[in-house]
Design a protein around this motif. Structure first.
Motif, PDB file in Angstrom:
ATOM      1  N   PRO A   1      43.622 -14.562  69.081  1.00 11.07           N
ATOM      2  CA  PRO A   1      43.695 -13.304  69.847  1.00 11.07           C
ATOM      3  C   PRO A   1      42.997 -12.141  69.150  1.00 11.07           C
ATOM      4  CG  PRO A   1      45.815 -14.423  69.853  1.00 11.07           C
ATOM      5  CD  PRO A   1      44.955 -15.152  68.867  1.00 11.07           C
ATOM      6  N   LEU A   2      43.120 -12.062  67.815  1.00 13.16           N
ATOM      7  CA  LEU A   2      42.482 -10.972  67.084  1.00 13.16           C
ATOM      8  C   LEU A   2      40.970 -11.094  67.130  1.00 13.16           C
ATOM      9  CD1 LEU A   2      42.548  -8.517  65.227  1.00 13.16           C
ATOM     10  CD2 LEU A   2      42.807 -10.084  63.276  1.00 13.16           C
ATOM     11  N   THR A   3      40.456 -12.296  66.874  1.00 13.41           N
ATOM     12  CA  THR A   3      39.002 -12.467  66.889  1.00 13.41           C
ATOM     13  C   THR A   3      38.439 -12.265  68.293  1.00 13.41           C
ATOM     14  OG1 THR A   3      39.333 -14.861  67.103  1.00 13.41           O
ATOM     15  CG2 THR A   3      38.959 -13.989  64.900  1.00 13.41           C
TER      16      THR A   3
ATOM     17  N   HIS B   1      39.681 -10.200  70.494  1.00 14.89           N
ATOM     18  CA  HIS B   1      39.705  -8.747  70.700  1.00 14.89           C
ATOM     19  C   HIS B   1      38.522  -8.094  69.997  1.00 14.89           C
ATOM     20  CE1 HIS B   1      41.266  -4.696  71.173  1.00 14.89           C
ATOM     21  NE2 HIS B   1      41.167  -4.516  69.864  1.00 14.89           N
ATOM     22  N   LEU B   2      38.247  -8.531  68.768  1.00 14.23           N
ATOM     23  CA  LEU B   2      37.091  -7.994  68.052  1.00 14.23           C
ATOM     24  C   LEU B   2      35.794  -8.316  68.776  1.00 14.23           C
ATOM     25  CD1 LEU B   2      38.088  -8.810  64.364  1.00 14.23           C
ATOM     26  CD2 LEU B   2      38.142  -6.578  65.496  1.00 14.23           C
ATOM     27  N   ALA B   3      35.724  -9.514  69.341  1.00 16.02           N
ATOM     28  CA  ALA B   3      34.519  -9.905  70.074  1.00 16.02           C
ATOM     29  C   ALA B   3      34.306  -9.015  71.294  1.00 16.02           C
ATOM     30  CB  ALA B   3      34.614 -11.376  70.487  1.00 16.02           C
ATOM     31  N   ARG B   4      35.395  -8.697  71.993  1.00 17.39           N
ATOM     32  CA  ARG B   4      35.256  -7.831  73.172  1.00 17.39           C
ATOM     33  C   ARG B   4      34.783  -6.440  72.770  1.00 17.39           C
ATOM     34  NH1 ARG B   4      40.158 -10.246  74.892  1.00 17.39           N
ATOM     35  NH2 ARG B   4      41.338  -8.394  74.278  1.00 17.39           N
ATOM     36  N   ARG B   5      35.245  -5.939  71.640  1.00 18.72           N
ATOM     37  CA  ARG B   5      34.880  -4.590  71.235  1.00 18.72           C
ATOM     38  C   ARG B   5      33.474  -4.520  70.656  1.00 18.72           C
ATOM     39  NH1 ARG B   5      39.259  -1.241  67.992  1.00 18.72           N
ATOM     40  NH2 ARG B   5      37.631   0.263  68.489  1.00 18.72           N
ATOM     41  N   ARG B   6      33.101  -5.523  69.854  1.00 19.49           N
ATOM     42  CA  ARG B   6      31.830  -5.472  69.138  1.00 19.49           C
ATOM     43  C   ARG B   6      30.704  -6.223  69.830  1.00 19.49           C
ATOM     44  NH1 ARG B   6      32.515  -1.309  65.647  1.00 19.49           N
ATOM     45  NH2 ARG B   6      34.517  -1.481  64.532  1.00 19.49           N
ATOM     46  N   LEU B   7      31.058  -7.252  70.592  1.00 22.03           N
ATOM     47  CA  LEU B   7      30.030  -8.147  71.137  1.00 22.03           C
ATOM     48  C   LEU B   7      29.987  -8.145  72.658  1.00 22.03           C
ATOM     49  CD1 LEU B   7      30.743 -11.201  68.798  1.00 22.03           C
ATOM     50  CD2 LEU B   7      29.071  -9.372  68.452  1.00 22.03           C
TER      51      LEU B   7
END
Length: 375
Positions: free
Chosen positions: A244-246, A248-254
């Motif tokens: 879930p964390l990765t 979320h990071l993917a949605r924000r950065r990628l």
């Protein structure tokens, strides 16, 4: 993200989460079958699953996504109960084939239902939420596996069957969906396999091989490297926790990166970590590499189906999903065959599996680079 999604998408995620709580039978199928029968069982399952993926796409021409999902989950649950009760090699292979024939029916329908109720950036978010939710449910499922595996792998299969049947019952919360195309229209229509879909499917097949080669053989790899019986399930739980964390990071950065760029770079990282699992025979290094491998996989959640949904013509989308999804069905029987062939040169299946997985992952960015070059 979840609040912006339609109610139908949330309901589908709930159904899939319930099913995912026990969806670990494939990872322990080799353990259930035993060393001698495992290659045949995995190959039978893979061929049957390929048929079921296409069956799921064809059923969408006659049934609504909700009916197709319910049918697939019910059939899978019944077949898993037969597998848990199987005792002889013939019974095990027959039950394995029945599980495979039902296993993938619901997948094209799930992807099509999400594509129908979403659009634009919301669609990628929906697929990512589905992948993240399934990963979180997989963490709970891995913990359940760690508890039940010491009692016997048949308890795992039975628990998987119960979650399938419960998920089938919960499909009543899904919308009925649009009516399928009339039969006359279906008969006149010829399947279209444009080059972008073919290239994506080739890349998806390489990705699926790499993923399945790690997942199918991970329990055996850990057990043969000295792990206690509770560790494979616990490792699956620990691997699912960062997803879930990765994601979320993917949605924000990628989020605004092209699908092909993210999938190519992520697959390259997965390949390097799989190679590390192959060459590092220590248990601690193997577990660490697997946890990192799973964390990188979280960055890619939802990318493959979102890429297909965005590229497919709306009226041909179920066939696109079924055709692209066949990459997993193709990879499933190929994995045990290739691992068996490579085992002699690699020094055993526990080395050959992650070694060939790494090579498969590293081909993905090469194939996708060719896809980007075409308008």
């Amino acid at each position: 993200m979840a609040e912006a999604l339609p109610r139908a998408a949330k309901a589908l995620v709930g159904v899939r989460i319930l099913n995912q709580l026990g969806a670990y039978a494939l990872a322990f199928l080799a353990v259930l079958a035993g060393p001698r029968l495992a290659p045949a069982a995995l190959a039978v399952f893979g061929v049957a699953a390929l048929v079921s993926r296409w069956s799921g796409g064809l059923l969408l021409e006659r049934l609504s996504p909700r009916a197709t999902i319910a049918l697939g989950l019910s059939a899978t649950g019944a077949a898993l109960l037969a597998l848990a009760a199987a005792r002889t090699p013939a019974q095990t292979l027959t039950a394995t084939a029945l599980v495979g024939l039902a296993f993938e029916i619901y997948e094209p329908a799930s992807q099509e239902l999400l594509a129908r109720v979403t659009s634009g950036g919301q669609r990628q978010g929906a697929y990512a939420l589905l992948g993240t939710s399934l990963a979180a449910a997989g963490a709970v499922g891995g913990l359940l596996a760690a508890i039940l595996l010491p009692l016997g792998v048949r308890w795992l299969i039975a628990a998987d069957a119960l979650t399938c049947l419960a998920a089938a019952a919960s499909t009543a919360a899904l919308p009925g969906g649009a009516s399928p195309r009339p039969a006359a229209t279906v008969r006149r229509r010829k399947p279209r396999r444009p080059p972008p879909l073919l290239r994506s499917t080739v890349a998806g097949t390489a990705f699926a091989y790499g993923h399945l080669a790690v997942v199918m053989f991970l329990p055996l790899i850990l057990l043969q490297r000295g792990a206690p019986h509770w560790l494979p399930g616990l490792a699956m739980t620990g691997a699912a926790l960062p997803a879930p964390l990765t994601a979320h990071l993917a949605r924000r950065r990628l989020e605004h990166r092209a699908h092909t760029v993210v999938l190519g770079a992520g697959s390259a990282l997965l390949g390097l970590l799989a190679l590390l699992m192959a060459v590092a025979h220590g248990l601690a290094v193997t577990v660490t590499a697997y946890l990192a491998w799973s964390a990188v996989g979280g960055l890619l959640l939802g990318r493959w189906p979102a890429m297909i949904a965005d590229a497919a013509p709306e009226d041909d989308r179920p066939r696109w999903f079924a055709f692209f999804g066949s990459s997993w069905g193709i990879a499933q029987p190929v994995v045990p065959a290739v691992v068996a062939i490579a085992a002699g040169a690699a020094g055993g299946a526990t080395t050959a599996a992650p070694l060939t997985a790494g090579a498969a992952f590293l081909t993905v960015p090469i194939v996708l680079a060719g896809r980007r070059a075409r308008p």
